[in-house]
Design a protein around this motif. Structure first.
Motif, PDB file in Angstrom:
ATOM      1  N   PRO A  77      35.881  60.365  44.508  1.00 18.76           N
ATOM      2  CA  PRO A  77      35.090  61.381  45.205  1.00 18.76           C
ATOM      3  C   PRO A  77      35.671  62.780  45.044  1.00 18.76           C
ATOM      4  CG  PRO A  77      36.475  60.209  46.760  1.00 18.76           C
ATOM      5  CD  PRO A  77      36.607  59.491  45.452  1.00 18.76           C
ATOM      6  N   GLU A  78      34.814  63.780  45.295  1.00 20.09           N
ATOM      7  CA  GLU A  78      35.293  65.156  45.281  1.00 20.09           C
ATOM      8  C   GLU A  78      36.328  65.380  46.369  1.00 20.09           C
ATOM      9  OE1 GLU A  78      31.861  67.579  45.768  1.00 20.09           O
ATOM     10  OE2 GLU A  78      30.857  66.802  43.986  1.00 20.09           O
ATOM     11  N   LYS A 101      25.391  66.189  49.257  1.00 27.32           N
ATOM     12  CA  LYS A 101      26.501  65.361  48.802  1.00 27.32           C
ATOM     13  C   LYS A 101      26.343  63.931  49.327  1.00 27.32           C
ATOM     14  CE  LYS A 101      28.824  68.733  46.813  1.00 27.32           C
ATOM     15  NZ  LYS A 101      28.981  68.795  45.343  1.00 27.32           N
ATOM     16  N   SER A 120      29.117  56.702  42.698  1.00 19.95           N
ATOM     17  CA  SER A 120      28.222  57.736  43.211  1.00 19.95           C
ATOM     18  C   SER A 120      28.769  58.449  44.446  1.00 19.95           C
ATOM     19  CB  SER A 120      26.853  57.127  43.551  1.00 19.95           C
ATOM     20  OG  SER A 120      26.960  56.243  44.652  1.00 19.95           O
ATOM     21  N   THR A 121      29.883  57.956  44.988  1.00 12.01           N
ATOM     22  CA  THR A 121      30.457  58.557  46.188  1.00 12.01           C
ATOM     23  C   THR A 121      31.025  59.938  45.881  1.00 12.01           C
ATOM     24  OG1 THR A 121      31.026  56.387  47.104  1.00 12.01           O
ATOM     25  CG2 THR A 121      32.209  58.292  47.976  1.00 12.01           C
ATOM     26  N   GLN A 122      30.587  60.926  46.641  1.00 13.41           N
ATOM     27  CA  GLN A 122      31.108  62.283  46.477  1.00 13.41           C
ATOM     28  C   GLN A 122      32.043  62.693  47.608  1.00 13.41           C
ATOM     29  OE1 GLN A 122      26.915  63.660  45.957  1.00 13.41           O
ATOM     30  NE2 GLN A 122      27.773  64.931  44.324  1.00 13.41           N
TER      31      GLN A 122
END
Length: 564
Positions: A77-78, A101, A120-122
């Motif tokens: 994740p970001e 997000k 796909s987790t941000q």
């Protein structure tokens, strides 16, 4: 197992209960509530927080915060938002909505699929430091924050007030997902499911216009948000919003003394651990063992059964383990407790010539327990701590796993029992950590109607868990294949899954299984959501429509919006 407690935050919340609650009052030493001074006017009601903190890949701790307990699942994740107060959640969700997000939520990290940690987790919202346990006078209930872990909750509730909630066994499971999926444990037959004692839930939701709201939903019939409470009594995690706090008070509890709001666990239990050697068991004896376990639970499913005080699970390990195990706990204060245990063990052993002995091999997440070959009397919390913490497998950071589940209504048909035998004795596999667990249900769980909570499998007599553990990524394909093959052959007559019928009753949402959504693996006509929720699914969809109309909170098997 206590989690990090910056500046004594957890201790203050437990003893004071005022910070971050709004109107909560100071606890008396005997557990009764007294009027508090206005919040934030004295040093005694001031807490120091460490959140919210945003952790990115530039930070040293990042690799530790982007992985599940199951080492198969690691995300990138970001950022990871580390919080320690419910008030910190809404601003983070607001920011994520504005930036579009993808947010996933971690409480204890025990999700058995990749619903939290995936490509796909941000943003991961990490609730693990938000772990307060305190009495909330405004709701006359025990408040448990979503990041608290099971043994921590048990220890605090019991030390202060001599009460408990009938939750799970593994010590480090987080409350956030455990409760919302309808958690169960060693007190399931005596006291029901944890959601049977849930009074209210606090949830941060996202409206159709993107606004973020914190909703308090109770089980009161007049509560306009009652359906949100109901959805969290077995509707699964990550579906409707971010749970920040659960509030527990048993139905029928009276008064304002916390000591009377939840069940008292047994003061002492009789704890037994026995085994049968694989080398002594014939195929017929194996089949008889599992049929004995299942038929006993079917015969004693009722909430008024004298045997509701007996809780037991059987560990059907792969033959390479050397043993099959049976762990049993009996409320020592139950009438004729020792006789209940003796009768139970005798019933399980009927028709089996193999000699019952000590449990000397570790079994999945269960440690060797040779000292309990003859039942021993233990204080309840000691037994709970022992059962939940003694196996080092629970803390192995390299552990990889695959899981599947089934609810069972009737005794095993011979074909199902023989399928279990076939796959547990396969010689192309040599892994003593493979096991299929038969776990207790019924008793007080059976006293609640299917529609009263989102947990719909109230007619089940026992449950099953395929638990396959290994350590090397190179072995993923082998062990995933074994799990699929053994599971799908066991339920071959119903398309490879335990469809709701007279014998089987679907699957447990807290043991999520993405294969149920795959038509190559689920060849029945029953979709994944019916296996988890049966007839309750349309009602859950309506709750989704009302409280998460943008489908902001979602994962591979999240509740879908109506028509989706």
């Amino acid at each position: 197992m206590a989690q990090h407690d910056p500046a004594g935050l957890l201790r203050r919340r437990f003893l004071i209960g005022a910070a971050g609650v709004g109107g909560a009052s100071v606890l008396g030493l005997q557990g009764t509530a007294h009027a508090a001074a206005p919040a934030a006017t004295t040093a005694a009601t001031t807490t120091t927080t460490v959140g919210p903190v945003s952790v990115t890949s530039a930070d040293q701790q990042y690799p530790d915060l982007v992985r599940a307990l199951n080492a198969r699942y690691v995300a990138g994740p970001e950022s990871v938002k580390v919080i320690d107060s419910p008030s910190q959640v809404a601003p983070i969700i607001t920011e994520a909505v504005k930036a579009n997000k993808r947010v996933t939520i971690r409480s204890g990290g025990h999700c058995l699929e990749d619903f939290v940690y995936n490509s796909s987790t941000q943003v991961v919202l990490d609730l693990s430091n938000m772990n307060g346990v305190y009495y909330e006078p405004a709701k006359n209930a025990i408040c448990v924050e979503a990041g608290a872990t099971l043994l921590d909750v048990y220890s605090k509730l019991y030390a202060a007030w001599g009460i408990t909630i009938p939750g799970g066994i593994c010590y480090s499971v987080g409350m956030g997902g455990h409760v919302s999926g309808g958690g169960w444990g060693m007190l399931v037959r005596r006291n029901g499911l944890v959601v049977d004692h849930l009074y209210a839930v606090e949830v941060v939701t996202v409206a159709a216009d993107g606004s973020v709201k914190t909703v308090h939903a109770t089980r009161e019939a007049t509560d306009p948000h009652r359906e949100l409470w109901w959805a969290h009594t077995g509707g699964g995690g990550g579906n409707f919003g971010v749970v920040t706090r659960y509030y527990f008070r048993s139905p029928g509890a009276t008064g304002t003394d916390p000591r009377g709001l939840l069940p008292k666990p047994p003061a002492e239990v009789l704890f037994s651990a026995v085994s049968w050697s694989w080398s002594d068991l014939t195929r017929e004896e194996f089949v008889r063992l599992v049929q004995n376990y299942s038929s006993w639970h079917v015969a004693n499913i009722g909430p008024d059964s004298p045997n509701r005080f007996v809780t037991s699970f059987m560990l059907l390990n792969h033959k390479s383990n050397g043993q099959i195990g049976l762990i049993t706990q009996v409320d020592a204060a139950a009438p004729n407790a020792q006789q209940l245990l003796d009768n139970y063990l005798a019933y399980i052993n009927q028709g089996v010539n193999a000699v019952r002995g000590a449990l000397t091999s570790p079994m999945g997440e269960v440690a060797a327990m040779p000292q309990f070959a003859a039942a021993r009397r233990l204080p309840w919390l000691q037994a709970t701590r022992f059962a939940g913490t003694t196996n080092p497998q629970l803390n192995d950071p390299t552990l990889r796993a695959e899981y599947k589940s089934a609810y069972m209504k009737a005794s095993f048909p011979a074909a199902q029992a023989e399928s279990l035998y076939k796959h547990l004795t396969r010689t192309d596999i040599d892994n003593p950590k493979i096991n299929i667990q038969l776990t207790p249900y019924g008793g007080m769980t059976n006293a609640v109607a299917e529609g009263d909570t989102a947990v719909v499998h109230r007619g089940a007599a026992f449950k099953m868990l395929w638990s396959v553990l290994w350590n090397e990524a190179s072995e993923d394909a082998k062990y995933i294949a074994w799990t699929r093959e053994s599971y799908e052959e066991t339920y071959a007559d119903t398309g490879g899954v335990p469809v709701p019928n007279a014998v089987t009753d679907g699957c447990y949402v807290n043991y999520p299984d993405a294969d149920l959504s795959d038509p190559q693996r689920n060849r029945s006509t029953v979709p994944w959501h019916q296996l988890y929720y049966k007839g309750n699914y349309p009602r859950l969809q309506e709750a989704k429509k009302k409280y998460d109309p943008r489908d902001f909170f979602r994962h591979t098997q999240s509740v879908r919006l109506p028509g989706a």
